[in-house]
Design a protein around this motif. Structure first.
Motif, PDB file in Angstrom:
ATOM      1  N   GLN A  13       0.829  -1.194   0.000  1.00 24.99           N
ATOM      2  CA  GLN A  13       0.000   0.000   0.000  1.00 24.99           C
ATOM      3  C   GLN A  13       0.868   1.250   0.000  1.00 24.99           C
ATOM      4  O   GLN A  13       0.631   2.209  -0.749  1.00 24.99           O
ATOM      5  N   ARG A  14       1.888   1.214   0.830  1.00 28.57           N
ATOM      6  CA  ARG A  14       2.784   2.365   0.937  1.00 28.57           C
ATOM      7  C   ARG A  14       3.511   2.605  -0.383  1.00 28.57           C
ATOM      8  O   ARG A  14       3.638   3.748  -0.846  1.00 28.57           O
ATOM      9  N   GLN A  15       3.962   1.528  -1.005  1.00 24.86           N
ATOM     10  CA  GLN A  15       4.668   1.660  -2.281  1.00 24.86           C
ATOM     11  C   GLN A  15       3.746   2.205  -3.375  1.00 24.86           C
ATOM     12  O   GLN A  15       4.152   3.044  -4.190  1.00 24.86           O
ATOM     13  N   LEU A  16       2.504   1.729  -3.396  1.00 23.70           N
ATOM     14  CA  LEU A  16       1.544   2.246  -4.369  1.00 23.70           C
ATOM     15  C   LEU A  16       1.345   3.752  -4.209  1.00 23.70           C
ATOM     16  O   LEU A  16       1.307   4.509  -5.189  1.00 23.70           O
ATOM     17  N   LEU A  17       1.218   4.161  -2.962  1.00 26.67           N
ATOM     18  CA  LEU A  17       0.962   5.571  -2.708  1.00 26.67           C
ATOM     19  C   LEU A  17       2.146   6.451  -3.094  1.00 26.67           C
ATOM     20  O   LEU A  17       1.965   7.621  -3.453  1.00 26.67           O
ATOM     21  N   GLN A  18       3.349   5.902  -3.043  1.00 23.56           N
ATOM     22  CA  GLN A  18       4.512   6.674  -3.461  1.00 23.56           C
ATOM     23  C   GLN A  18       4.381   7.106  -4.921  1.00 23.56           C
ATOM     24  O   GLN A  18       4.875   8.165  -5.323  1.00 23.56           O
ATOM     25  N   TYR A  19       3.692   6.285  -5.727  1.00 26.41           N
ATOM     26  CA  TYR A  19       3.466   6.637  -7.134  1.00 26.41           C
ATOM     27  C   TYR A  19       2.247   7.549  -7.295  1.00 26.41           C
ATOM     28  O   TYR A  19       2.243   8.457  -8.125  1.00 26.41           O
ATOM     29  N   LEU A  20       1.204   7.305  -6.498  1.00 27.16           N
ATOM     30  CA  LEU A  20      -0.072   7.995  -6.709  1.00 27.16           C
ATOM     31  C   LEU A  20      -0.159   9.374  -6.062  1.00 27.16           C
ATOM     32  O   LEU A  20      -1.072  10.141  -6.380  1.00 27.16           O
ATOM     33  N   VAL A  21       0.762   9.690  -5.141  1.00 24.76           N
ATOM     34  CA  VAL A  21       0.622  10.942  -4.386  1.00 24.76           C
ATOM     35  C   VAL A  21       0.640  12.196  -5.259  1.00 24.76           C
ATOM     36  O   VAL A  21       0.158  13.242  -4.844  1.00 24.76           O
ATOM     37  N   ASP A  22       1.183  12.103  -6.478  1.00 23.57           N
ATOM     38  CA  ASP A  22       1.240  13.300  -7.322  1.00 23.57           C
ATOM     39  C   ASP A  22      -0.084  13.639  -7.989  1.00 23.57           C
ATOM     40  O   ASP A  22      -0.220  14.659  -8.665  1.00 23.57           O
ATOM     41  N   GLY A  23      -1.108  12.766  -7.818  1.00 31.15           N
ATOM     42  CA  GLY A  23      -2.430  13.059  -8.352  1.00 31.15           C
ATOM     43  C   GLY A  23      -2.627  12.708  -9.810  1.00 31.15           C
ATOM     44  O   GLY A  23      -3.681  13.019 -10.381  1.00 31.15           O
ATOM     45  N   ASN A  24      -1.654  12.037 -10.439  1.00 29.30           N
ATOM     46  CA  ASN A  24      -1.781  11.635 -11.842  1.00 29.30           C
ATOM     47  C   ASN A  24      -2.350  10.225 -11.967  1.00 29.30           C
ATOM     48  O   ASN A  24      -2.355   9.457 -11.010  1.00 29.30           O
ATOM     49  N   PHE A  25      -2.830   9.891 -13.174  1.00 27.47           N
ATOM     50  CA  PHE A  25      -3.334   8.548 -13.454  1.00 27.47           C
ATOM     51  C   PHE A  25      -2.163   7.587 -13.696  1.00 27.47           C
ATOM     52  O   PHE A  25      -1.171   7.950 -14.353  1.00 27.47           O
ATOM     53  N   TYR A  26      -2.290   6.371 -13.171  1.00 24.80           N
ATOM     54  CA  TYR A  26      -1.332   5.291 -13.439  1.00 24.80           C
ATOM     55  C   TYR A  26      -2.131   4.019 -13.708  1.00 24.80           C
ATOM     56  O   TYR A  26      -3.081   3.710 -12.974  1.00 24.80           O
ATOM     57  N   SER A  27      -1.733   3.297 -14.760  1.00 24.40           N
ATOM     58  CA  SER A  27      -2.469   2.082 -15.110  1.00 24.40           C
ATOM     59  C   SER A  27      -2.217   0.984 -14.087  1.00 24.40           C
ATOM     60  O   SER A  27      -1.147   0.915 -13.462  1.00 24.40           O
ATOM     61  N   GLY A  28      -3.205   0.117 -13.931  1.00 30.68           N
ATOM     62  CA  GLY A  28      -3.062  -1.012 -13.024  1.00 30.68           C
ATOM     63  C   GLY A  28      -1.914  -1.919 -13.423  1.00 30.68           C
ATOM     64  O   GLY A  28      -1.198  -2.452 -12.571  1.00 30.68           O
ATOM     65  N   GLN A  29      -1.716  -2.071 -14.755  1.00 30.60           N
ATOM     66  CA  GLN A  29      -0.627  -2.923 -15.235  1.00 30.60           C
ATOM     67  C   GLN A  29       0.732  -2.339 -14.872  1.00 30.60           C
ATOM     68  O   GLN A  29       1.633  -3.049 -14.412  1.00 30.60           O
ATOM     69  N   TRP A  30       0.890  -1.045 -15.069  1.00 32.29           N
ATOM     70  CA  TRP A  30       2.169  -0.404 -14.755  1.00 32.29           C
ATOM     71  C   TRP A  30       2.470  -0.494 -13.266  1.00 32.29           C
ATOM     72  O   TRP A  30       3.602  -0.793 -12.854  1.00 32.29           O
ATOM     73  N   LEU A  31       1.453  -0.230 -12.432  1.00 39.08           N
ATOM     74  CA  LEU A  31       1.646  -0.315 -10.986  1.00 39.08           C
ATOM     75  C   LEU A  31       2.013  -1.739 -10.565  1.00 39.08           C
ATOM     76  O   LEU A  31       2.880  -1.939  -9.707  1.00 39.08           O
ATOM     77  N   ALA A  32       1.347  -2.719 -11.184  1.00 34.65           N
ATOM     78  CA  ALA A  32       1.626  -4.116 -10.866  1.00 34.65           C
ATOM     79  C   ALA A  32       3.077  -4.461 -11.199  1.00 34.65           C
ATOM     80  O   ALA A  32       3.763  -5.160 -10.432  1.00 34.65           O
ATOM     81  N   GLU A  33       3.560  -3.960 -12.326  1.00 41.43           N
ATOM     82  CA  GLU A  33       4.941  -4.232 -12.734  1.00 41.43           C
ATOM     83  C   GLU A  33       5.940  -3.601 -11.766  1.00 41.43           C
ATOM     84  O   GLU A  33       6.976  -4.195 -11.453  1.00 41.43           O
ATOM     85  N   GLN A  34       5.653  -2.415 -11.290  1.00 41.16           N
ATOM     86  CA  GLN A  34       6.568  -1.748 -10.361  1.00 41.16           C
ATOM     87  C   GLN A  34       6.664  -2.500  -9.045  1.00 41.16           C
ATOM     88  O   GLN A  34       7.741  -2.578  -8.438  1.00 41.16           O
ATOM     89  N   LEU A  35       5.539  -3.075  -8.594  1.00 36.02           N
ATOM     90  CA  LEU A  35       5.517  -3.770  -7.307  1.00 36.02           C
ATOM     91  C   LEU A  35       5.845  -5.253  -7.431  1.00 36.02           C
ATOM     92  O   LEU A  35       6.094  -5.922  -6.423  1.00 36.02           O
ATOM     93  N   GLY A  36       5.821  -5.776  -8.663  1.00 36.07           N
ATOM     94  CA  GLY A  36       6.055  -7.199  -8.847  1.00 36.07           C
ATOM     95  C   GLY A  36       4.915  -8.061  -8.354  1.00 36.07           C
ATOM     96  O   GLY A  36       5.127  -9.165  -7.828  1.00 36.07           O
ATOM     97  N   VAL A  37       3.678  -7.551  -8.534  1.00 34.23           N
ATOM     98  CA  VAL A  37       2.486  -8.303  -8.117  1.00 34.23           C
ATOM     99  C   VAL A  37       1.501  -8.305  -9.283  1.00 34.23           C
ATOM    100  O   VAL A  37       1.743  -7.713 -10.338  1.00 34.23           O
ATOM    101  N   SER A  38       0.366  -8.963  -9.080  1.00 33.98           N
ATOM    102  CA  SER A  38      -0.655  -9.014 -10.123  1.00 33.98           C
ATOM    103  C   SER A  38      -1.512  -7.746 -10.116  1.00 33.98           C
ATOM    104  O   SER A  38      -1.551  -7.009  -9.124  1.00 33.98           O
ATOM    105  N   ARG A  39      -2.224  -7.523 -11.220  1.00 32.77           N
ATOM    106  CA  ARG A  39      -3.143  -6.382 -11.269  1.00 32.77           C
ATOM    107  C   ARG A  39      -4.262  -6.556 -10.245  1.00 32.77           C
ATOM    108  O   ARG A  39      -4.749  -5.576  -9.675  1.00 32.77           O
TER     109      ARG A  39
END
Length: 331
Positions: A13-39
């Motif tokens: 959750q914390r890692q996801l928020l590090q990407y989302l805090v800027d208020g921009n859109f990020y795809s579920g696939q891209w976020l999954a790749e950054q964290l090494g988890v599934s969508r």
């Protein structure tokens, strides 16, 4: 004890928020790749954050974004801002209650330095006075608990919640140019709307040293959905100041202000603060109703040297102390 699965979930959750805090859109696939988890895992983690009051938009073809930009608590930044010699500030992601976390440490025999603070992004079981729940959405406000020690025992705590309120009022005035009022016995108001609440919990003996846990919930940036959870007028610092509030700086300032005031209180008792309190009294010389076993109606005449509220009913003037009492404006 937090399970390994829960620790993993909180970390993701914390890692996801590090990407989302800027208020921009990020795809579920891209976020999954950054964290090494599934969508699916990403969607589940974000759902958990929504459960804690964080507003997240999900738009097909665009991905996820926060409803508003947030600033995460940063333990390293907080530590760098603290002056030398002051007690530590522990930063938690999501906890049951910052007060409960300090109390648990005391109950398990941990030695805490007076002034030690725990803060959290969100609380799953935040508590207010008289057993009420305290709405604690993620990343929006300040959930702050401080440990203190009163060597004179439980009786020395008379008026402590009012002194804590005055510490917050001093901070708001000196650092943010906000003139706040205190609603006896534990709330802070600005422009007749609630800004903060205080919960003081004691552990000790009448004739021995007393451990004190001081909880402060301060509204900083309430979301639109907050009104669904709060049944009284409220405000936040963002609305009062119309500008961004750095929570990390605020936490350090609050710890310093609170510790200074608690030192004053430990040395002098509440009598030292009576004049200052009466200058900040929300209901000074106004008609009030004091609700308990039976309502008491009269004019509020401030507080006495032990923090009891003075009510003038026209024929007698009486003093009442905390417990199960609740103060309201008169008809």
């Amino acid at each position: 004890m937090v399970s390994n699965m829960s620790k993993t979930s909180l970390l993701c959750q914390r890692q996801l928020l590090q990407y989302l805090v800027d208020g921009n859109f990020y795809s579920g696939q891209w976020l999954a790749e950054q964290l090494g988890v599934s969508r699916t895992a990403v969607a589940n983690y974000l759902h958990e954050l929504k459960h804690h009051g964080l507003e997240i938009f999900s738009v097909k073809g665009r991905g996820y974004k926060l409803a508003q930009v947030i600033q995460l608590l940063d333990a390293n930044k907080i530590k760098s801002l603290q002056p030398a010699g002051i007690s530590q500030i522990l930063v938690q992601h999501i906890t049951d209650s910052t007060n409960s976390q300090l109390l648990q440490r005391l109950q398990t025999g941990q030695m805490l330095e007076p002034g030690t603070v725990i803060v959290a992004e969100a609380q799953s079981a935040g508590r207010g006075r008289r057993g009420r729940s305290w709405y604690s959405p993620f990343g929006s406000n300040l959930y702050f608990s401080c440990y203190w020690r009163l060597e004179q025992g439980v009786p020395a705590a008379m008026g402590l919640s009012l002194v804590v309120a005055l510490a917050v009022c001093r901070l708001l005035h000196n650092q943010y140019a906000i003139n706040a009022k205190v609603k006896w016995p534990n709330d802070i108001y600005v422009n007749n709307s609630k800004l903060a609440g205080i919960l003081v919990e004691l552990s000790g003996q009448v004739d021995a040293g007393c451990d004190v846990v001081i909880g402060i919930g301060l509204n900083i940036s309430m979301s639109e959905q907050s009104s669904q959870h709060i049944d009284q007028p409220y405000t936040d610092l963002r609305s009062e100041m119309m500008q961004h509030i750095d929570r990390n700086i605020l936490i350090v300032r609050l710890q310093q202000q609170l510790v200074n005031v608690l030192k004053e209180f430990s040395a002098n008792g509440f009598a030292h603060f009576v004049t200052e309190y009466n200058q900040h009294d929300l209901y000074a010389n106004r008609k009030v109703s004091l609700l308990g076993k039976s309502p008491i109606v009269g004019i509020c005449r401030g507080v006495d040297k032990q923090g009891g509220i003075i009510i003038d009913n026209g024929s007698t003037t009486d003093v009442y102390y905390g417990g199960e009492l609740s103060l309201r404006p008169g008809d």
